[in-house]
Scaffold this motif. Sequence first.
Motif, PDB file in Angstrom:
ATOM      1  N   ALA A   1      -7.208  15.266 -15.123  1.00 22.16           N
ATOM      2  CA  ALA A   1      -7.158  15.322 -16.586  1.00 22.16           C
ATOM      3  C   ALA A   1      -7.021  13.932 -17.195  1.00 22.16           C
ATOM      4  O   ALA A   1      -7.678  13.615 -18.200  1.00 22.16           O
ATOM      5  CB  ALA A   1      -5.999  16.217 -17.031  1.00 22.16           C
ATOM      6  N   CYS A   2      -6.186  13.078 -16.604  1.00 19.60           N
ATOM      7  CA  CYS A   2      -6.002  11.726 -17.138  1.00 19.60           C
ATOM      8  C   CYS A   2      -7.277  10.893 -17.012  1.00 19.60           C
ATOM      9  O   CYS A   2      -7.639  10.156 -17.938  1.00 19.60           O
ATOM     10  CB  CYS A   2      -4.841  11.039 -16.426  1.00 19.60           C
ATOM     11  N   VAL A   3      -7.966  11.012 -15.895  1.00 21.75           N
ATOM     12  CA  VAL A   3      -9.215  10.269 -15.717  1.00 21.75           C
ATOM     13  C   VAL A   3     -10.261  10.727 -16.733  1.00 21.75           C
ATOM     14  O   VAL A   3     -10.929   9.913 -17.391  1.00 21.75           O
ATOM     15  CB  VAL A   3      -9.729  10.426 -14.274  1.00 21.75           C
ATOM     16  N   LEU A   4     -10.413  12.039 -16.869  1.00 31.47           N
ATOM     17  CA  LEU A   4     -11.383  12.567 -17.829  1.00 31.47           C
ATOM     18  C   LEU A   4     -11.008  12.196 -19.258  1.00 31.47           C
ATOM     19  O   LEU A   4     -11.879  11.860 -20.074  1.00 31.47           O
ATOM     20  CB  LEU A   4     -11.480  14.085 -17.679  1.00 31.47           C
ATOM     21  N   LEU A   5      -9.704  12.263 -19.568  1.00 30.12           N
ATOM     22  CA  LEU A   5      -9.260  11.887 -20.918  1.00 30.12           C
ATOM     23  C   LEU A   5      -9.565  10.423 -21.213  1.00 30.12           C
ATOM     24  O   LEU A   5      -9.991  10.075 -22.329  1.00 30.12           O
ATOM     25  CB  LEU A   5      -7.756  12.138 -21.059  1.00 30.12           C
TER      26      LEU A   5
ATOM     27  N   ILE B   1      -1.948  15.708 -23.474  1.00 27.57           N
ATOM     28  CA  ILE B   1      -0.844  15.023 -22.786  1.00 27.57           C
ATOM     29  C   ILE B   1       0.432  15.858 -22.862  1.00 27.57           C
ATOM     30  O   ILE B   1       1.174  15.997 -21.870  1.00 27.57           O
ATOM     31  CB  ILE B   1      -0.619  13.626 -23.380  1.00 27.57           C
ATOM     32  N   PHE B   2       0.705  16.432 -24.024  1.00 23.19           N
ATOM     33  CA  PHE B   2       1.876  17.302 -24.161  1.00 23.19           C
ATOM     34  C   PHE B   2       1.781  18.493 -23.213  1.00 23.19           C
ATOM     35  O   PHE B   2       2.780  18.893 -22.587  1.00 23.19           O
ATOM     36  CB  PHE B   2       2.001  17.789 -25.606  1.00 23.19           C
ATOM     37  N   SER B   3       0.574  19.067 -23.085  1.00 22.11           N
ATOM     38  CA  SER B   3       0.390  20.201 -22.180  1.00 22.11           C
ATOM     39  C   SER B   3       0.653  19.795 -20.740  1.00 22.11           C
ATOM     40  O   SER B   3       1.286  20.547 -19.975  1.00 22.11           O
ATOM     41  CB  SER B   3      -1.029  20.755 -22.328  1.00 22.11           C
ATOM     42  N   LEU B   4       0.186  18.598 -20.336  1.00 19.92           N
ATOM     43  CA  LEU B   4       0.405  18.133 -18.968  1.00 19.92           C
ATOM     44  C   LEU B   4       1.889  17.899 -18.695  1.00 19.92           C
ATOM     45  O   LEU B   4       2.414  18.323 -17.651  1.00 19.92           O
ATOM     46  CB  LEU B   4      -0.383  16.842 -18.726  1.00 19.92           C
TER      47      LEU B   4
ATOM     48  N   VAL C   1       5.591  12.763 -14.022  1.00 25.00           N
ATOM     49  CA  VAL C   1       5.923  12.843 -15.450  1.00 25.00           C
ATOM     50  C   VAL C   1       5.943  11.450 -16.067  1.00 25.00           C
ATOM     51  O   VAL C   1       5.380  11.214 -17.154  1.00 25.00           O
ATOM     52  CB  VAL C   1       7.281  13.547 -15.646  1.00 25.00           C
ATOM     53  N   ILE C   2       6.578  10.505 -15.383  1.00 25.07           N
ATOM     54  CA  ILE C   2       6.675   9.132 -15.899  1.00 25.07           C
ATOM     55  C   ILE C   2       5.295   8.497 -16.012  1.00 25.07           C
ATOM     56  O   ILE C   2       4.956   7.851 -17.024  1.00 25.07           O
ATOM     57  CB  ILE C   2       7.593   8.292 -14.993  1.00 25.07           C
ATOM     58  N   CYS C   3       4.457   8.682 -15.010  1.00 20.80           N
ATOM     59  CA  CYS C   3       3.109   8.085 -15.030  1.00 20.80           C
ATOM     60  C   CYS C   3       2.251   8.691 -16.142  1.00 20.80           C
ATOM     61  O   CYS C   3       1.458   7.986 -16.771  1.00 20.80           O
ATOM     62  CB  CYS C   3       2.432   8.279 -13.678  1.00 20.80           C
ATOM     63  N   THR C   4       2.403   9.973 -16.387  1.00 23.32           N
ATOM     64  CA  THR C   4       1.637  10.613 -17.466  1.00 23.32           C
ATOM     65  C   THR C   4       2.032  10.050 -18.823  1.00 23.32           C
ATOM     66  O   THR C   4       1.169   9.782 -19.677  1.00 23.32           O
ATOM     67  CB  THR C   4       1.859  12.134 -17.438  1.00 23.32           C
ATOM     68  N   ILE C   5       3.327   9.852 -19.037  1.00 23.79           N
ATOM     69  CA  ILE C   5       3.794   9.279 -20.311  1.00 23.79           C
ATOM     70  C   ILE C   5       3.303   7.840 -20.461  1.00 23.79           C
ATOM     71  O   ILE C   5       2.892   7.416 -21.559  1.00 23.79           O
ATOM     72  CB  ILE C   5       5.324   9.361 -20.388  1.00 23.79           C
ATOM     73  N   LEU C   6       3.336   7.071 -19.386  1.00 26.74           N
ATOM     74  CA  LEU C   6       2.837   5.694 -19.444  1.00 26.74           C
ATOM     75  C   LEU C   6       1.331   5.661 -19.724  1.00 26.74           C
ATOM     76  O   LEU C   6       0.846   4.795 -20.468  1.00 26.74           O
ATOM     77  CB  LEU C   6       3.154   4.975 -18.132  1.00 26.74           C
ATOM     78  N   PHE C   7       0.596   6.572 -19.142  1.00 24.78           N
ATOM     79  CA  PHE C   7      -0.844   6.648 -19.413  1.00 24.78           C
ATOM     80  C   PHE C   7      -1.102   6.943 -20.882  1.00 24.78           C
ATOM     81  O   PHE C   7      -1.996   6.344 -21.506  1.00 24.78           O
ATOM     82  CB  PHE C   7      -1.472   7.732 -18.535  1.00 24.78           C
ATOM     83  N   ASN C   8      -0.330   7.839 -21.441  1.00 26.75           N
ATOM     84  CA  ASN C   8      -0.498   8.160 -22.862  1.00 26.75           C
ATOM     85  C   ASN C   8      -0.194   6.944 -23.735  1.00 26.75           C
ATOM     86  O   ASN C   8      -0.893   6.684 -24.730  1.00 26.75           O
ATOM     87  CB  ASN C   8       0.422   9.319 -23.238  1.00 26.75           C
TER      88      ASN C   8
ATOM     89  N   ILE D   1     -14.698  18.303 -26.716  1.00 27.62           N
ATOM     90  CA  ILE D   1     -13.485  19.035 -26.328  1.00 27.62           C
ATOM     91  C   ILE D   1     -13.848  20.176 -25.381  1.00 27.62           C
ATOM     92  O   ILE D   1     -13.183  20.409 -24.364  1.00 27.62           O
ATOM     93  CB  ILE D   1     -12.754  19.582 -27.569  1.00 27.62           C
ATOM     94  N   VAL D   2     -14.916  20.882 -25.731  1.00 25.84           N
ATOM     95  CA  VAL D   2     -15.352  22.004 -24.891  1.00 25.84           C
ATOM     96  C   VAL D   2     -15.795  21.501 -23.519  1.00 25.84           C
ATOM     97  O   VAL D   2     -15.445  22.082 -22.480  1.00 25.84           O
ATOM     98  CB  VAL D   2     -16.479  22.779 -25.594  1.00 25.84           C
ATOM     99  N   VAL D   3     -16.570  20.414 -23.497  1.00 26.99           N
ATOM    100  CA  VAL D   3     -17.058  19.868 -22.223  1.00 26.99           C
ATOM    101  C   VAL D   3     -15.897  19.385 -21.360  1.00 26.99           C
ATOM    102  O   VAL D   3     -15.857  19.631 -20.141  1.00 26.99           O
ATOM    103  CB  VAL D   3     -18.056  18.726 -22.488  1.00 26.99           C
ATOM    104  N   PHE D   4     -14.931  18.705 -21.974  1.00 26.84           N
ATOM    105  CA  PHE D   4     -13.742  18.267 -21.231  1.00 26.84           C
ATOM    106  C   PHE D   4     -13.003  19.461 -20.632  1.00 26.84           C
ATOM    107  O   PHE D   4     -12.565  19.422 -19.473  1.00 26.84           O
ATOM    108  CB  PHE D   4     -12.817  17.477 -22.162  1.00 26.84           C
TER     109      PHE D   4
END
Length: 750
Positions: free
Chosen positions: A158-162, A605-608, A635-642, A90-93
């Motif tokens: 953030a999505c790539v790292l996650l 994801i909620f933060s994004l 916004v839509i792409c972030t929700i789909l990624f999640n 978590i810290v490294v991310f």
Amino acid sequence: MNISALLTSAGINIAVCMILLSLYSILRKQPSNVSVYFGRKIASGRSRRSDPYCFERFVPSPSWVVRAWETTEEELLAIGGLDAVVFLRIVVFSIRIFSIAAVIGVFLVIPVNYYGQKQHHQQIPLESLEVFTILNVQEGSKWLWTHCLTLYIITCSACVLLYFEYKSIAKMRLSHITESPPNPSHFTVLVRAIPWSAEESYSNSIKKFFMNYHASSYLSHQMVYRSGTVEKLMSDAEKMYMIFKAASVENNCRPSILQCGMRGENTNSFKILSPDLECVKEKADFVDVDLTSGKKECAAAFVFFKTRYAAVVTAQVLQSSNPMLWVTDLAPEPHDVYWSNLCIPYGQLWIRKIAVLLASIAFMFVFLIPVTFVQGLTQLEQLTQTFPFLKGILKKKFISQVVTGYLPSVILILALYTVPPTMMLFSAVEGSISRSGRKKSAGCKVLYFTIWNVFFVNVFTGSVIRQLRVFSSVKDIPAQLANAVPAQASFFLTYVLSSGWASLACEVMQIFPLSCNMVRKFLLRVKDDSLDGALSFPYHTETPRLLLFGFLGFTCSILVPLILPFLLFYFILAYFVYRNQILNVYVSKYESGGQFWPIVHNTTIFSLVFMQIIALGVFGIRKSPVSSGFTIPLVICTILFNEYCRQRFHPIFKSHAAEVLIEMDRRDEQSGRMEEIYEQLHSAYCQFTVASQKLFRTGHREDGSSMQEPETVKPGLIHPTLGRLPIPGLKDIISWLSLIFTFQEKTPVQ
């Protein structure tokens, strides 16, 4: 708040951090503080010896930073377990994503915000913080595309790292399950809500039920008994007395120097242990057979199965047409079991959860009092109007900077210290069956509570009535947040400094254990460095803290980008501090297999998404329809990624894969280890621990350290009543029992 007040707060916190870190580098070298700063090594039997008196002991040094940096992830996995590695991930991310955000924010967003309007700028120390926020950008400005571009870069990064972190941690979890030694919890199912029968005991009902419906895979079971603290203590003392009395019988062991105590004859405090300890083992085993006699069974039991696959299937399948009976769950690890909650009637759990929810909401409203008071301190004009007698004091520049820039966050931090123990109590009342589950539940409550109070309540500052009026219009929330968040930039910046930087320095100092150790060593004159109870890592407090700062960083990345460098420094310092604490201080008592990473992913994801919703409000207020149009697809792409990650990785953390379990069962069967595993299952879940088990059985103490087998105990002198007792209070009980029995045997029968 201007830049000079921010620099004052930063200077105070930097000074506090430097002083505490320097003191730590000195205090950790002192032999008297070994139990404070090297608790893990003491628990593992590798405590540091006293250093020779030399000048280096009193000189600050960065050796602990170098050690934390050089330690590999494999070493951390062996020392702290998978949970510690996931926590550090978590810290490294956070370091990676906020390094990207800080570079873009400092070199792109801050200049655009600063020169967003044509006005005469003062010297930087005299400038207001609002000049560096998005509120300083003109309406309809063409430069708002930089904020939209920053939004895309941060979200995509953030999505790539996650994704890669989720994939890597899921792989580590599977490796942890397959490559670790056989775990008793993989063969064990916890059964609750056993129906009561007047004709037979709970134990017989369990055996009859599973022999009838799971005859091919059922192995055995172990009942859970009701026992309070006092009852358990007295029972343990009685059993210990029986063990020592049986072990001291002359015809069972070789002759001793003098007859042992606890008999009515001439005594001596020591006896010689025989090299052949079979007699002691036999007596100890005899006492263990009667360990649970007189205990009252409750409607819960651990049921053992012949294979891992059979245990998982049984745990996931409904056992009865009545879902409130024969409830099955995979058992937690033996050291992870929260015994006091196993006897809670299953039908009460839903009532307890509702009661805890209501209590949490009530506590949240009570906490509005200190939060509202804190926000009153940040408004200097309102403060002078409310308290006119403070006008003279607050006119002084330094005093006003401390009151508005440093004091509010300190008061809020002190108030927040009451939250983790309260949430731990609530989670225990809920009825969690494992200690890790209790910490996970408490961590979620602390996370929700801190995000609500630190962010939302402070953003919509003022009275409770004003907060309710703000939330009455749901459609206007993005626009209101777009105006309110930059207005609270000063509070968020000082909160990161005081709650972030200073809290890490306090964490590495271990102020409370250090104070207790000083009282113990210099007032009570206790020379022993052994620990009564080693500390376990406080995931329920530190994980929500990291996620809260991540939430603040994402939310303020385009609104108040000045916060990003301070957050980046916090996460870098946290990397070294938490590595050091895992290496030296905290003991891994149980393992959850990284179960809290899905919480980290969902919070991020909620933060994004929340950051993007606020951006929509900002672009709407600043009249930039193009930027708003580009934000909606994000916004839509972030929700789909999640959703993709939830379908791809989350099931690995929720349940076990059949192919993995079957392969493990086949491997153990081919190697002939199944019989050995079956023998270990019966003694793995021990509810009542007595001295016989701690002296004559291979296993683990509550702090995770290993026991000795009877064959490894060397012949020699050992005290029959006071030697090697795990609980100091039991020594007094044994002494009293010895006096009672001696008096009874010496008193003639009338």
